[in-house]
Structure formats: structure tokens, C-alpha cells
Design a protein around this motif. Sequence first.
Motif, PDB file in Angstrom:
ATOM      1  N   THR A  72       0.854  -1.182   0.000  1.00  0.00           N
ATOM      2  CA  THR A  72       0.000   0.000   0.000  1.00  0.00           C
ATOM      3  C   THR A  72       0.894   1.238   0.000  1.00  0.00           C
ATOM      4  OG1 THR A  72      -0.082   0.229   2.418  1.00  0.00           O
ATOM      5  CG2 THR A  72      -1.681  -1.271   1.399  1.00  0.00           C
ATOM      6  N   LEU A  73       0.292   2.395  -0.141  1.00  0.00           N
ATOM      7  CA  LEU A  73       1.065   3.637  -0.106  1.00  0.00           C
ATOM      8  C   LEU A  73       1.839   3.790   1.188  1.00  0.00           C
ATOM      9  CD1 LEU A  73      -1.264   6.349  -1.723  1.00  0.00           C
ATOM     10  CD2 LEU A  73       0.999   5.628  -2.517  1.00  0.00           C
ATOM     11  N   ALA A  74       1.278   3.275   2.276  1.00  0.00           N
ATOM     12  CA  ALA A  74       1.947   3.388   3.573  1.00  0.00           C
ATOM     13  C   ALA A  74       3.259   2.622   3.615  1.00  0.00           C
ATOM     14  CB  ALA A  74       1.015   2.899   4.684  1.00  0.00           C
ATOM     15  N   ASP A  75       3.455   1.685   2.676  1.00  0.00           N
ATOM     16  CA  ASP A  75       4.678   0.878   2.663  1.00  0.00           C
ATOM     17  C   ASP A  75       5.818   1.541   1.891  1.00  0.00           C
ATOM     18  OD1 ASP A  75       3.549  -1.360   4.062  1.00  0.00           O
ATOM     19  OD2 ASP A  75       2.479  -1.864   2.216  1.00  0.00           O
ATOM     20  N   ARG A  92      10.738   8.419  -5.097  1.00  0.00           N
ATOM     21  CA  ARG A  92       9.591   8.231  -4.202  1.00  0.00           C
ATOM     22  C   ARG A  92       8.289   8.420  -4.971  1.00  0.00           C
ATOM     23  NH1 ARG A  92       9.156   8.847   1.519  1.00  0.00           N
ATOM     24  NH2 ARG A  92       6.967   8.967   2.160  1.00  0.00           N
ATOM     25  N   GLU A 135       5.274   5.723  -5.328  1.00  0.00           N
ATOM     26  CA  GLU A 135       3.907   6.016  -4.898  1.00  0.00           C
ATOM     27  C   GLU A 135       2.917   5.721  -6.018  1.00  0.00           C
ATOM     28  OE1 GLU A 135       4.145  10.037  -3.593  1.00  0.00           O
ATOM     29  OE2 GLU A 135       4.862   9.513  -1.582  1.00  0.00           O
ATOM     30  N   GLU A 166       6.518  -8.340   5.411  1.00  0.00           N
ATOM     31  CA  GLU A 166       6.612  -7.514   6.616  1.00  0.00           C
ATOM     32  C   GLU A 166       6.930  -8.399   7.805  1.00  0.00           C
ATOM     33  OE1 GLU A 166       3.798  -4.413   9.186  1.00  0.00           O
ATOM     34  OE2 GLU A 166       2.958  -5.642   7.589  1.00  0.00           O
TER      35      GLU A 166
END
Length: 438
Positions: free
Chosen positions: A297-300, A322, A326, A336
Amino acid sequence: MNTNVFVRSFRESSPYIHRFRGQTFVISFGGDAIADGSIRTLAHDIALLNSLGINLVLVHGAGPQIDAAMAERGLQGERVGGRRITTAAAMEAVTGAVGAARLAVEAALSQGQMGSPMAGAGLQVVGGNFLTAQPLGILDGVDFQHTGKVRRVAVEALQRHLAADEVVLLSPIGVSPTGTLFNVRAEEVAVATASALGAAKLIFLMDAGGVSNREGSLLRQLTAAEAVAMLRENDTACPSSVRQHMESAIHACRGGVERVHLIPRHVDGALLRELFTREGLGTLISQDPFEHLRRATLADVPGILELIRPLEEGGILVRRSRERLEMEAEQFVVMERDGKIIACAALYPYPEQGMAEMACLAVDGDYRRQGRGEQLLTFCEGLAREQGLRQIFVLTTQTTHWFLERGFRQGTLEELPMPRQELYNMQRRSQVFFRFLT
């Protein structure tokens, strides 16, 4: 200690420090730690955890102390199925022994000599009637008399003390609504308390180093389901005490505790090494797999950037900004581990040609040569099959043999989908490898 090693270790512990602040840990240790004096060293680490904003509930045992007290009184101890039968006379010995053990723990937690790790700690330790007990009763014709089990934990009262930054110390004795005292196993107290509080962690300090398989190799992590299977199939080289801890861990996970740690009490700093290093020290038993392989996800994106940057600087991977990551986050899969991205790969489909490119395959240096690259490859191939694709290809400059060993064949630039040919970097001169999806 080498200064650079210290700085690096301290920095690597910072994510755990941030994550653990405000969480509740239940830590259980036996009477042996009190008898041999190691509780005084353990108290140093407990004080440090408290200073980091972790809510702590300590559960102490008193087995050796009870045995000694009963021997002094000329009482014969009897156990059935690993449980002590507690007669009325034995209960008097139990209460005295547990009280003495508790005072020894409180004394250790009250250390504060200048120049010691406890200097300025000022721990506030509280106890009370937080456990309501009931008799274990008669099992298989055996009357366990004053041996009991936990009936209820006073959760709200415990939470008030924890919110006041007090360390709660629980003893292996519970009181019934009639005012009767019962001897309760410390492990059961720890499991019941951790489950009732919804603790993030339950930690058992024990004589063994953790859970070992039949070959005697230490297992770093297990799911509760895997632990159940090991016990059922007798696929472990562990002594009975470790098996009991495994059973307790399983019960705790089923009761809502996320993670249970089984760590060796004889290793100096075992508690800190287990909590604040990537690999830990003993065995972690969790509700879910410790490592998760999933779509990104974007959070990663920050974690992926941190992972691939050294490989980009070494020329192994093509540099990605970056912004590009994204935009392409949905093309990535990540592995993870305890909140940290330790491996990743990207899959770019070319549906018209029935192909997909696997790119940006990266594994953290601390976790290589352990099969994670193969796991990523298998996962990406599964995604490609789901999309009805027939082939997967890679472009690489330095890992050609890794792909050859896994059934890829070397191909040519002309075999690539035309859109990918147009993006080919002639300066890198990457080699092309293909594999059919079976």
C-alpha cells in the motif's frame, strides 16, 4: 563496546521503543529467579521498560520456596498431572512462602543505589486482591482441596494502577468470594491476566532457551496453530516444562493476546534482547504469522525505499524515485516482519502478450539465504496466474545464476513485449530471463 555498534543497536531499537509505548506487557517468572538472586538483575530491565512508557504486570512464582517451607514443616508434597495438591496444612506453608517470595521481588524492584541501573528509577509497585479464585475441585477422583484456578481478574482496578505508571505485582494466590485462599499456578495467573487485559505481550522467563524441534534446533517463531500441531504430533525435543509453557501460550493467543514470548532467564539481558532486536532470543508464539507476505500500500513506500536504497546505490537495482514508487505501489508485494519491510518485489503485467515482469526483487541483508526470495517469486507467479498470464520474465545484471537455478531460461531482448523493449536501458545491458507458468 564499539561505539559504532552501540549507536547502530540503539537506533535499531528505536522503532520498538516507539511501538511499545503505552502497551501492556505481562511478564511471568518462577520462584527459581527469586531463589538464585537473578531477580535483582531482571529488575534492572523491568525498570528500563517502565521508563519507556510500557505498562507492566509482573507475575511471580514460588515453587522452590513452597517446597522448602513444606519440608521445614515435615509436610509431603503431592502432585497429580503436574498440579500440586494443596491441603489445609500445606496452604499455611504456601501463604508464608509466597509472601516471602513477593517481598524479595519488591525489594529487588526497590533498588536505587547511585551508579546502578536502578538509580532514580523510583518504581511504584502495587498489589492487591485483583484475582478472584475458585477451587479446582475433584478431577478424575482426586480432590485438589486448596488448589484453585482463576475465576475473574479485576481489570478496571488493574488498568487504574497501570494508568498511574505503577507496576502491578501479582502472586500465585487467589481469594474466593467466601474469603478462602487458593494456591493457583503462576502460569495460569499470567495467562488469565494477559487475556483479560488484552495485553500486547505475555512473556515467560524459563530455564530453557525456547522451543526446539525434534532435531533440537531452536524455533524462533511459531503460530499458535503450529504450536498445537507440534504438541499433537510430539514433534518437539522440549522438556515437559517448555511444553506447559507452549500450552499456556496457545491458551493466551486464543484469549486475545497477540504475542507470547518464551525466553531463557539465565541469559543476561534476555528480556531486552527479545524485545528490542529483530531476531530476538527465544521463541515467539503468535496468533498470526510473524511475517506477512501481502500486496503493498502507499503506507509501505517509506519502508520499500529504505530497503532498496542500498541496492540502488550498488547498481543492483534501477533507481526509483519516491514519486514513482507512490504511483506504482499497487504493483508491489512486500514481506513484513514485526512492522518492518524486509523484502519486496514488483509485478508489471503485459496482458496482451500474456506476460508479466517481476522487478525490484530485494531482501534485507539480515534475512537473505533463508528462502524469502523464493517466497516472493512464488507469490508473484501466483498473482500472474490469477491474471491469466503464461510467462514471467526478469531483467538482471548481477543475479543471473539465482534465476537460472530456479528454472528460468536466458532469452533475448526481442522476446520482450514491445512496450518493455522500448524502455530497455542499453547502458545497463541487463540480461533477460523467462519462465513459463505451469
